[in-house]
Design an enzyme around this catalytic site. Structure first.
Site, short mmCIF file in Angstrom:
data_model
loop_
_atom_site.label_atom_id
_atom_site.label_comp_id
_atom_site.label_asym_id
_atom_site.label_seq_id
_atom_site.Cartn_x
_atom_site.Cartn_y
_atom_site.Cartn_z
N ARG A 83 44.10 17.93 -18.15
CA ARG A 83 44.30 18.19 -16.97
C ARG A 83 44.66 16.78 -15.86
NH1 ARG A 83 37.97 20.25 -15.90
NH2 ARG A 83 38.58 21.58 -17.56
N LYS A 97 49.46 6.39 -21.22
CA LYS A 97 48.77 7.23 -20.45
C LYS A 97 49.25 8.03 -19.26
CE LYS A 97 44.18 9.46 -20.05
NZ LYS A 97 42.42 8.14 -19.85
N ASP A 102 31.67 9.32 -20.21
CA ASP A 102 32.68 10.78 -19.89
C ASP A 102 32.90 10.74 -21.48
OD1 ASP A 102 33.91 12.80 -19.66
OD2 ASP A 102 35.99 12.07 -19.60
#
Length: 504
Positions: free
Chosen positions: A213, A230, A331
């Site tokens: 996402r 990335k 995270d």
């Protein structure tokens, strides 16, 4: 000239106090008032006159003196304006001069320079105001441009500079980790900003290896070497900026932290792209690896130990010139842990990381609206009881999430020929994409944790791993294990390991 001034002052004082002759005012007897008399000529403390006087006089080299008395001569002195040497005051009621205080004009330094043109301030005022506005505008524009360049990592164009890179022997890094010693930034965390731009412009995207996402991950090629690129989506610009900031300011060179190469803002297909270029690891994330592979116990421990080493390195503060602040990931999950070619793990994605330094006691949370992955959130995060001003709180949430990663590894470990399919944590309690409320009910209200496979108890090593998971999931955050304790315990469990094998 000064002597003449004081003669005039003395004359005025004498006249004011009725000591000299002048124009006589002949008041009627009924007009006389009683006054306080305090001057060298007073015979009594009270005198009578047509009015009362107070005179403040400053003589050269002396403090101002106050004289009080009666007046009947030279009434025009009462109308005089105060100067820097004398101030004369008259009043017409009995003893009205008793408590009167006077002030002199401010002293002015004599100047022989010609008087300033009265119109000069009218001319200079607007000119100076305009100059100030121009200066403030220039300063504001410079600060805005500097902030933009800092966020984008753009400081100037290097062009096609020649680079000398030395290949690293650690892991399966395909690009050189360091420049020659006279060209490094001193942080040891990547290439200098200008070199990063050059590397980014020379990278060719080969294939997309993952999507999420918040962006995409591509395998790229730089001078024949494979790199991971990335590409962040525009809505996740703060994660790109945060990760770039941490890699460029913190010493993060470690076998079990994803190796950073470069960061750049580039334009492809008429759109702006945010690139983060890192070492490429063909096994992909631990999440992908566990779905494809089953593990022998020693390989499971190898993956767990290496991931724990990376987390411990993040959490610890290192002091000195080659030091680093303590960092909490925020995270941590199997998708953010990569598997290297030597079957060790390295931790990736620092877009939500928090930094803390004991010396300054400064907690750098960053400015990222993104939140962590709900499935891996600790109970204190889900019920919003976490102390956001305490760095230890963020480390404790990492430990909770790390326990879930250990659980994922344990499920795919073969014991007595038995192994389970890969499943994410809480797979049997919440939907595939759980909401915040779904997780809060399971973790906080029902106080559930993932079910630990009973077969782990059959293996003396993996039974220790099972106990470690439980100690990572204590409801009381401060009771959970530290990353350093997890690392040392896992290292002890994996003593004398056999060569790890991947079972297909």
């Amino acid at each position: 000239m000064t002597l003449g001034i004081f003669r005039r002052v003395f004359l005025m004082l004498s006249v004011a106090l009725g000591l000299t002759k002048g124009d006589l005012v002949k008041p009627s007897r009924g007009q006389l008032v009683n006054c306080t008399c305090e001057n060298p000529h007073c015979k009594r403390p009270i005198c009578q006159g047509a009015w009362c006087t107070v005179v403040l006089v400053r003589e050269q080299g002396r403090h101002p003196q106050v004289y009080r008395g009666c007046g009947s001569l030279n009434q025009e002195l009462c109308l005089g304006r105060p100067t820097e040497f004398v101030n004369h005051h008259c009043c017409y009621r009995s003893f009205c001069n008793h408590n009167v205080s006077l002030m002199l004009e401010a002293t002015q330094t004599p100047s022989e320079e010609p008087e300033v043109d009265a119109h000069l301030p009218l001319i200079l005022g607007p000119v100076l105001a305009l100059l100030v506005l121009v200066a403030l505008g220039t300063l504001g524009l410079w600060r805005v441009r500097r902030r933009q360049e800092k966020q984008r990592g753009l400081h100037s164009d290097l062009g096609e500079s020649s680079l000398i890179l030395k290949a690293s022997e650690q892991g399966d890094s395909m690009l050189g980790d360091f420049l020659v010693s006279d060209c490094t930034t001193g942080s040891g965390s990547g290439l200098p900003f200008l070199v990063q731009r050059t590397v980014a412009r020379q990278v060719a995207l080969v294939e997309c290896v993952g999507k999420g996402r918040y962006g995409e991950v591509w395998r790229g090629s730089w001078h024949g070497e494979s790199v991971a690129v990335k590409i962040f989506s525009s809505r996740d610009e703060q994660s790109w900026f945060r990760e770039t900031e941490i890699y460029n300011t913190v010493l993060l060179r470690h076998d079990n932290i994803l190796g950073f190469i470069a960061s750049d803002m580039t334009s492809r297909n008429s759109s702006t792209q945010l690139w983060l270029i890192t070492h490429y690891h063909e096994h992909g994330s631990l999440y992908d690896f566990l779905q494809r592979q089953t593990l022998e116990p020693q390989l499971a421990l190898r993956l767990a130990v290496s991931a724990a080493c990376g987390l411990a390195h993040l959490h610890v503060e290192i002091f000195g010139t080659q030091g680093k602040p303590a960092i909490a990931h925020r995270d941590l999950k199997s998708r953010n842990v990569l598997v290297k070619s030597n079957l060790q793990c390295c931790i990736a994605d620092l877009g939500l990381a928090v930094m803390h330094s004991q010396s300054s006691d400064y907690l750098d949370i960053g400015n990222n609206p993104r939140v962590g992955t709900k499935r891996y959130m600790a109970p204190e995060v889900l019920d919003e009881q976490i102390r956001t001003d305490c760095f230890e709180s963020y480390k404790w949430t990492d430990i909770w999430a790390f326990g879930l990663v250990l659980w994922e590894i344990a499920r795919r470990t073969i014991i007595n020929g038995i192994v389970e399919d890969y499943r994410p944590p809480f797979y049997d309690m919440v939907p595939n994409d759980p909401s915040f409320e779904d997780m809060k009910k399971v973790v906080c209200v029902d106080q559930q944790t993932p079910t630990i496979p009973n077969r782990l108890a059959a293996d003396p090593v993996l039974s220790g791993l099972a106990q470690m998971m439980r100690e990572c999931w204590y409801p009381n955050p401060s009771a959970r294990l530290t990353a350093l304790r997890i690392k040392k315990t896992l290292q002890k469990l994996s003593q004398n390991p056999e060569k790890p094998k991947v079972i297909h």
